[in-house]
Design an enzyme around this catalytic site. Structure first.
Site, PDB file in Angstrom:
ATOM      1  N   GLY A  30       2.888 -11.705  -8.412  1.00 58.16           N
ATOM      2  CA  GLY A  30       2.124 -11.891  -7.178  1.00 58.16           C
ATOM      3  C   GLY A  30       2.340 -10.769  -6.194  1.00 58.16           C
ATOM      4  CD  GLU A  34      -6.010   0.095  -3.438  1.00 61.98           C
ATOM      5  OE1 GLU A  34      -6.370   1.096  -4.073  1.00 61.98           O
ATOM      6  OE2 GLU A  34      -5.891   0.076  -2.205  1.00 61.98           O
ATOM      7  CG  HIS A  36      -0.436  -6.419  -9.132  1.00 62.11           C
ATOM      8  ND1 HIS A  36       0.138  -6.506  -7.890  1.00 62.11           N
ATOM      9  CD2 HIS A  36       0.603  -6.402 -10.013  1.00 62.11           C
ATOM     10  CE1 HIS A  36       1.459  -6.554  -8.008  1.00 62.11           C
ATOM     11  NE2 HIS A  36       1.764  -6.485  -9.274  1.00 62.11           N
ATOM     12  CD  GLN A 147       2.452   5.850 -17.694  1.00 61.02           C
ATOM     13  OE1 GLN A 147       1.308   6.073 -18.089  1.00 61.02           O
ATOM     14  NE2 GLN A 147       3.149   6.711 -16.980  1.00 61.02           N
ATOM     15  CE  LYS A 148       6.448   0.726  -9.393  1.00 61.44           C
ATOM     16  NZ  LYS A 148       7.243  -0.460  -9.725  1.00 61.44           N
ATOM     17  CD  GLN A 152       7.917  -5.427 -17.044  1.00 61.22           C
ATOM     18  OE1 GLN A 152       8.775  -6.020 -16.437  1.00 61.22           O
ATOM     19  NE2 GLN A 152       6.699  -5.261 -16.563  1.00 61.22           N
ATOM     20  CB  SER A 184       6.127  -1.172  -5.732  1.00 60.69           C
ATOM     21  OG  SER A 184       7.115  -2.175  -5.765  1.00 60.69           O
ATOM     22  CB  SER A 185       5.232  -6.574  -4.917  1.00 59.87           C
ATOM     23  OG  SER A 185       4.185  -6.731  -5.840  1.00 59.87           O
ATOM     24  NE  ARG A 186      12.206  -5.247  -5.763  1.00 61.99           N
ATOM     25  CZ  ARG A 186      12.072  -5.773  -6.968  1.00 61.99           C
ATOM     26  NH1 ARG A 186      11.165  -5.299  -7.784  1.00 61.99           N
ATOM     27  NH2 ARG A 186      12.842  -6.779  -7.362  1.00 61.99           N
TER      28      ARG A 186
HETATM   29  P1  AMP Z   1       4.951  -7.069 -10.988  1.00 58.30           P
HETATM   30  O1  AMP Z   1       4.167  -8.115 -10.327  1.00 58.30           O
HETATM   31  O2  AMP Z   1       5.468  -6.018 -10.065  1.00 58.30           O
HETATM   32  O3  AMP Z   1       6.000  -7.617 -11.908  1.00 58.30           O
HETATM   33  O4  AMP Z   1       3.951  -6.276 -11.922  1.00 58.30           O
HETATM   34  C1  AMP Z   1       3.021  -6.907 -12.741  1.00 58.30           C
HETATM   35  C2  AMP Z   1       2.363  -5.880 -13.613  1.00 58.30           C
HETATM   36  O5  AMP Z   1       1.728  -4.909 -12.794  1.00 58.30           O
HETATM   37  C3  AMP Z   1       3.356  -5.108 -14.515  1.00 58.30           C
HETATM   38  O6  AMP Z   1       2.764  -4.886 -15.781  1.00 58.30           O
HETATM   39  C4  AMP Z   1       3.535  -3.818 -13.748  1.00 58.30           C
HETATM   40  O7  AMP Z   1       3.923  -2.740 -14.572  1.00 58.30           O
HETATM   41  C5  AMP Z   1       2.150  -3.610 -13.180  1.00 58.30           C
HETATM   42  N1  AMP Z   1       2.174  -2.725 -12.019  1.00 58.30           N
HETATM   43  C6  AMP Z   1       2.975  -2.817 -10.933  1.00 58.30           C
HETATM   44  N2  AMP Z   1       2.750  -1.792 -10.087  1.00 58.30           N
HETATM   45  C7  AMP Z   1       1.779  -1.033 -10.652  1.00 58.30           C
HETATM   46  C8  AMP Z   1       1.120   0.181 -10.278  1.00 58.30           C
HETATM   47  N3  AMP Z   1       1.405   0.819  -9.151  1.00 58.30           N
HETATM   48  N4  AMP Z   1       0.173   0.667 -11.111  1.00 58.30           N
HETATM   49  C9  AMP Z   1      -0.127   0.026 -12.261  1.00 58.30           C
HETATM   50  N5  AMP Z   1       0.465  -1.104 -12.674  1.00 58.30           N
HETATM   51  C10 AMP Z   1       1.408  -1.629 -11.893  1.00 58.30           C
END
Ligand code: AMP
Length: 283
Positions: A30, A34, A36, A147-148, A152, A184-186
């Protein structure tokens, strides 16, 4: 758009999908951005139906305060998913995913020992276990991963192959802000100053890529180049800079085939990761 809350509801939905109808699946925690949305759009372009999961998975946080402070913006996420034309949001409660007596964990093996695995013990066991549970429930045709989170991605590909899970994994390129910082969500937790400084990660990775493209093949030299850039920003507290083989994630000394430069760094108490692929252009 449906919002499903339990594994039973999710499975009922996937079992009702007719043969030949493709389902793309984008697992997230969640706080959608952009990056996601790009994964979701890629899935929509390539599949008949798209499922987004939103689940802040407690078992992949090795630090309980990181789990508590992780941004949660469910209502905004629902609106964004609706706007993106997503078919299903699957957002189970932790108690639905891990009921009393839950006692199984997937150990993803050697790919998980270094980098994130070293600094976040148990992280990839948590990630692998939750993603396998989600895949078993959603039963998608294709899984979309960013790929970020390079380690993982490599680990989940391996787990999926080892466990014969019938899903195709699609890697999606990293979406960045204008200054290069990976979305990043962070990032929302960065102070205004740290948000400006954080683009140094991308500058350092870009430096490594430029030097590599000029013909440098020594990992030690590339590592030094990255550190020279990172060290210019005092608020950047590097946790690791690793140059690893793109497939087995083992550290390399001389780069002869695809490699990845992976970085983790703190700005205040916010931990960010990013990477760049050093690839050989096939003539
Ligand atoms: P997260 O919610 O951060 O665990 O990420 C969910 C998915 O979104 C994972 O497959 C991440 O690698 C991908 N993701 C997160 N940030 C980005 C980004 N800036 N660009 C592309 N994919 C992302």
């Amino acid at each position: 758009m449906l919002i499903l809350r339990t594994p039973a509801e999710m499975r009922q939905w996937s079992e009702a999908i007719e043969q030949g109808v493709s389902v793309g699946f984008v697992p997230t925690m969640g706080a959608l951005h952009e990056g996601h949305l790009h994964l979701l759009q890629t899935s929509k372009d390539e599949n008949d139906l798209t499922v987004l999961s939103i689940f802040v998975n407690p078992s992949q946080f090795n630090n309980s305060s990181d789990f508590e402070r992780y941004p949660r913006t469910f209502d905004t996420d629902v609106a964004l998913a609706q706007g993106a034309g997503i078919d299903v949001i699957y957002s189970p409660a932790a108690t639905a995913m891990y009921p009393d007596g839950f006692d199984t964990s997937i150990d993803p093996g050697s790919l998980a020992l270094g980098m994130e695995g070293q600094f976040r013990p148990g992280h990839f066991q948590g990630v692998s276990t939750v993603v396998v549970k989600l895949l078993n429930t959603v039963q998608p045709s294709r899984l979309y991963l960013g790929q970020k989170d390079y380690q993982q991605l490599a680990i989940l590909r391996h787990v999926i192959a080892d466990l014969n899970i019938p899903v195709e994994t699609i890697a999606v390129a990293t979406v960045r802000h204008a200054d290069g910082l990976a979305m990043s969500s962070r990032n929302v937790r960065l102070t205004v100053e740290d948000r400006k400084s954080a683009s140094v990660i991308f500058s350092a990775l870009s430096r490594a890529k430029a030097v590599f493209d000029q013909g440098e093949r020594s990992a030690a030299t590339l590592h030094r180049e990255v550190m020279v850039v990172l060290d210019k920003v005092t608020s950047c507290k590097m946790e690791y800079v690793c140059i690893v083989d793109a497939e087995n994630l083992q550290p390399v000394t001389h780069i002869e085939k695809g490699a990845v430069v992976c970085v983790a760094a703190f700005f205040g108490d916010v931990r960010l990761i990013d990477n760049v692929i050093l690839d050989f252009v096939v003539p």
